[in-house]
Design an enzyme around this catalytic site. Structure first.
Site, short mmCIF file in Angstrom:
data_model
loop_
_atom_site.label_atom_id
_atom_site.label_comp_id
_atom_site.label_asym_id
_atom_site.label_seq_id
_atom_site.Cartn_x
_atom_site.Cartn_y
_atom_site.Cartn_z
N HIS A 156 0.49 -0.75 -0.26
CA HIS A 156 -0.13 -0.03 0.20
C HIS A 156 0.87 1.57 0.09
CE1 HIS A 156 -3.13 -2.82 0.88
NE2 HIS A 156 -3.94 -1.95 1.00
N LYS A 160 0.19 4.79 4.43
CA LYS A 160 -1.19 3.85 5.54
C LYS A 160 -0.66 3.42 6.22
CE LYS A 160 -3.70 -0.30 4.78
NZ LYS A 160 -4.95 0.38 5.12
#
Length: 270
Positions: A156, A160
């Site tokens: 990600h 995040k």
């Protein structure tokens, strides 16, 4: 048919903006509220300003103002914020679609408790593709239960804040359930130094964070002489937003109860 009246939490974030755009573009939905944290530079701005559109819906930090006309709240924020929103929605009968990840067991229990009063769809990933992938993983795990090592790799963007991703954890839970295991007991989340041979009953996790990666997930079933990889890659947050609207439509005739995307897609009994 009257449009569904939807409010969006985290209105100035990346996911919040995608949700706002998707709600504005859908024929059966109406944006009635946009919520953000106090102190955000976006407070007071029109929710459609980033699109160059006037919606007449200001971004508010006050729950009462933002949710006064809402029938549904779509929330992709952080656990502490979502739980605050949950308490208000529970009290005022507002249905929720929750895509927030990173809840502890107590947070999950609180959501389940609120679902006795209001309809809630709670899923770590709203993408239709990801949820179909979950079903494929369940099938694969049953057939690769012996002689195959299972590893979950997820990637990600740099912003995040939780790891592994909620989607990766859900994939692990689906696989563990299919194998009759408890993920809390068999999950391996860190490896460093002299680890010894791999426990064949374990499910391993690896996390990548960098750049603007939307979300990539691969489950590796590694046997002797072969390996099978099941991968889902997100190229845009639009799949999460479209899935969220599909989830909202699913809740339309539900008075209460806790649901997930497997319910929406009719995959639980297939």
């Amino acid at each position: 048919m009257n449009p569904m009246k939807i409010a969006i939490a985290g209105a100035s974030g990346r996911m919040g903006r995608m949700l706002i755009e998707t709600v504005l573009d859908a024929e059966d939905t109406r944006l009635v509220g946009a919520l953000d944290v106090a102190g955000s530079a976006s407070i007071g701005n029109d929710a459609g300003l980033f699109l160059g559109r006037q919606t007449g819906v200001p971004i508010e930090s006050d729950l009462a103002k933002s949710l006064k006309d809402a029938e549904y709240l779509i929330d992709f924020t952080r656990p502490e914020g979502t739980l605050d929103h949950l308490a208000y929605c529970e009290k005022h009968g507002i249905k929720m679609v929750i895509g927030t990840t990173g809840f502890d067991d107590a947070g999950k229990a609180r959501i389940a408790e609120a679902a006795k009063k209001i309809a809630i769809l709670f899923a770590p990933n709203m993408s239709v593709g990801v949820n179909v992938t979950m079903k494929l993983l369940e099938l694969a795990a049953k057939h690769f239960s012996q002689g195959y090592d299972i590893e979950i790799i997820e990637a990600h963007h740099r912003h995040k804040i939780d790891a592994p991703s909620g989607t990766a954890l859900k994939m692990g839970e689906v696989i563990a359930d299919a194998l009759g295991r408890d993920l809390k007991a068999c999950g391996t989340f860190t490896r460093e130094g002299i680890t010894g041979e791999r426990d064949p009953s374990s499910i391993g996790f690896a996390t990548v964070r960098g750049g603007d990666i939307i979300g990539d997930h691969t489950v590796l079933f590694a046997g002797i002489g072969e390996r099978v990889e099941i991968t889902h890659k997100s190229a845009s947050r639009v799949s999460y937003a479209l899935g969220s609207l599909r989830a909202t439509r699913f809740l339309a005739d539900k008075a209460n109860g806790l649901y997930d995307m497997q319910d929406v897609l009719g995959l639980k009994d297939k």
